[in-house]
Design an enzyme around this catalytic site. Structure first.
Site, PDB file in Angstrom:
ATOM      1  N   HIS A 275      31.207 -12.876  12.333  1.00  0.00           N
ATOM      2  CA  HIS A 275      32.219 -12.050  12.981  1.00  0.00           C
ATOM      3  C   HIS A 275      31.659 -11.217  14.135  1.00  0.00           C
ATOM      4  CE1 HIS A 275      35.545  -8.881  12.886  1.00  0.00           C
ATOM      5  NE2 HIS A 275      36.201 -10.020  12.977  1.00  0.00           N
TER       6      HIS A 275
ATOM      7  N   LYS B 264      30.324 -10.096  17.818  1.00  0.00           N
ATOM      8  CA  LYS B 264      30.618 -10.367  19.227  1.00  0.00           C
ATOM      9  C   LYS B 264      29.462  -9.782  20.030  1.00  0.00           C
ATOM     10  CE  LYS B 264      34.910 -10.228  17.273  1.00  0.00           C
ATOM     11  NZ  LYS B 264      35.204  -9.711  15.930  1.00  0.00           N
TER      12      LYS B 264
ATOM     13  N   ASP C 282      19.239 -11.732  29.973  1.00  0.00           N
ATOM     14  CA  ASP C 282      17.881 -11.392  30.439  1.00  0.00           C
ATOM     15  C   ASP C 282      17.196 -10.326  29.584  1.00  0.00           C
ATOM     16  OD1 ASP C 282      18.156 -13.230  32.452  1.00  0.00           O
ATOM     17  OD2 ASP C 282      18.646 -11.768  34.001  1.00  0.00           O
TER      18      ASP C 282
ATOM     19  N   HIS D 227      43.134  -3.670  18.301  1.00  0.00           N
ATOM     20  CA  HIS D 227      42.057  -4.406  17.640  1.00  0.00           C
ATOM     21  C   HIS D 227      40.725  -3.651  17.713  1.00  0.00           C
ATOM     22  CE1 HIS D 227      39.478  -8.182  17.135  1.00  0.00           C
ATOM     23  NE2 HIS D 227      40.239  -8.150  16.064  1.00  0.00           N
TER      24      HIS D 227
ATOM     25  N   LYS E  54      37.696  -1.274  16.984  1.00  0.00           N
ATOM     26  CA  LYS E  54      37.081  -0.727  15.774  1.00  0.00           C
ATOM     27  C   LYS E  54      36.160   0.414  16.211  1.00  0.00           C
ATOM     28  CE  LYS E  54      37.240  -5.526  15.268  1.00  0.00           C
ATOM     29  NZ  LYS E  54      38.470  -5.780  14.617  1.00  0.00           N
TER      30      LYS E  54
ATOM     31  N   ASP F  87      33.410  14.572  15.817  1.00  0.00           N
ATOM     32  CA  ASP F  87      33.163  15.800  16.577  1.00  0.00           C
ATOM     33  C   ASP F  87      32.868  15.548  18.052  1.00  0.00           C
ATOM     34  OD1 ASP F  87      33.505  16.991  14.144  1.00  0.00           O
ATOM     35  OD2 ASP F  87      31.424  17.587  13.862  1.00  0.00           O
TER      36      ASP F  87
END
Length: 448
Positions: free
Chosen positions: A185, A187, A192, A366, A368, A373
């Protein structure tokens, strides 16, 4: 009654197939141990670059960074540049620009790559880069990227020199040896060994994705980072790659990096936390708990799927009961009916504790993210559900930086402005049948 008794064992077998623990073969254990021994040598060399590590953290972040240090062996790392990207087109154009400027290597992993629209522009950029001699590696989840693996792009990209791996390949025989719902899952984009991207975005043009679901366009958040943090993310990528292929692709030894110490951001510290069967157990769960309990003023959470563990649920409620301003932003419309109803089972107690629940109206949110604070940020691929916390291969960045926190807060407040606050009184008088469905789907939360 007899028919029900006949059906129940079948349901039990199905549940066991899906919720059993991931099975590790002896061969995998040996390979994992071998990879870690090589990675530890790399990390030892990496630690010798004393100037890239931030030895002090803000008060709200200190507990979490101490946890990361003891669990992962590294202090927080400074970076040269840190950018939040919220617009898909802008993100893709920035990425393509970086791909065309690549000088050595490009490594990519996505859960979903769906051909069409701007995703094809990224594919073409990779093809041209591979043809000019750039090492390009692409790792995609077998289940999430089904459309990609059935498309023309596989052969076109392979013929240009791009290495492609179908991660956790779907196979009916896997039912008998491990969890078939274990997914890659992450991404991640690495360029480089210096530029890295991560966040919630899949390689999917939102104007084309799941249009029939009726949830609107997907809203995502990505982070682009320049600096030595790419090295530690590169280790994670190389680990997943070698477990899938058996081939070693460790990043370049750190002493070959051209780290510009003069442009490292001051009072900035980043940790990378990853998960999966090969990585330290429960680190993400412990990190989330530590972060939430560190809050003293405000806690803002955005997640598309809200099915937290009991510990996380009580931590959130406790924060609100201590007088901390706690907001959870979730999409009003969800692509999963199971998650939609399971999430609703938590609303009553959250509202009773004083948590503000915002229902995002402008598409499927979508993103997350967790912000504590306005200082400590967690951004990545981790949903607040059992699958992300306990099962999948995930990654999240922990960022201790006031300016980044302010930038993330402005994005979250924009989400709130496009949301409706859930009314506690109206929620309390919802129908009896709604309550039954909520409780029914809550019982299935290990599958969600």
């Amino acid at each position: 009654m007899v028919s029900i008794m006949c059906i129940l064992p079948i349901i039990g077998i199905i549940l066991c197939i899906f919720i059993k623990k991931y099975y590790f073969k002896k061969k995998q254990f040996k390979l994992a141990k071998k990879i870690w021994s090589k990675a530890n040598i790399w990390l030892t060399n990496f630690k010798s670059f004393d100037d890239i590590f931030e030895k002090k953290n803000s008060k709200v972040a200190s507990a979490l960074f101490q946890l990361c240090k003891h669990r992962q062996g590294l202090l927080g790392i400074k970076c040269n540049k840190l950018t939040l990207l919220t617009n898909f087109t802008e993100t893709i154009n920035t990425l393509i620009h970086d791909i065309y400027l690549a000088k050595n290597n490009i490594e990519i992993v996505f859960y979903i790559w769906k051909p069409g629209g701007l995703a094809d522009d990224v594919a073409n950029a990779l093809i041209l880069s591979a043809k000019r001699g750039i090492y390009c590696r692409l790792m995609l989840d077998s289940s999430g990227s089904t459309d990609f693996f059935r498309s023309k792009w596989v052969n076109i990209m392979k013929n240009s020199g791009i290495q492609i791996v179908e991660a956790l390949k779907i196979n009916i025989l896997r039912i008998f040896i491990d969890r078939i719902d274990l997914r890659q899952h992450k991404k991640i984009i690495l360029i480089d060994n210096h530029i890295t991207y991560t966040g919630s975005m899949n390689l999917v043009d939102p104007s084309l994705f799941k249009k029939s679901a009726g949830v609107g366009q997907w809203i995502d958040l990505m982070i682009r980072i320049e600096g030595p943090i790419a090295g530690t993310i590169g280790i994670i990528y190389s680990y997943d790659w070698e477990m899938e292929t058996g081939k070693q692709i460790l990043p370049k030894i750190p002493n070959k990096y051209k780290i510009n110490l003069n442009t490292l951001i001051k009072n900035n510290s980043i940790q990378v936390i990853t998960s999966g069967p090969y990585f330290p157990k429960d680190t993400i769960h412990k990190a989330l708990l530590t972060a939430i309990y560190s809050a003293t003023k405000e806690l803002i959470i955005t997640t598309p799927y809200l099915v937290p563990s009991n510990d996380l649920f009580y931590a959130i409620c406790t924060a609100a009961q201590k007088g901390i301003s706690v907001s959870i932003i979730i999409p009003r419309y969800n692509d999963s009916i199971f998650v939609k109803w399971a999430s609703r089972s938590f609303y009553s107690e959250l509202l009773e504790a004083g948590v503000k629940i915002y229902l995002f109206e402008k598409g499927l949110l979508h993103t997350k993210s967790i912000l504590i604070d306005h200082q400590l940020s967690l951004v990545g691929t981790v949903n607040l559900d059992m699958r992300s916390i306990w099962l999948n291969f995930e990654i999240t960045l922990v960022i201790d930086n006031n300016q980044f926190g302010k930038n993330l807060a402005s994005i979250q407040y924009e989400y709130i402005n496009n949301s409706t606050l859930l009314d506690k009184r109206l929620w309390s008088i919802r129908s009896y049948w709604n309550r039954i469905l909520e409780n029914l789907f809550y019982c299935l939360n290990p599958l969600l």
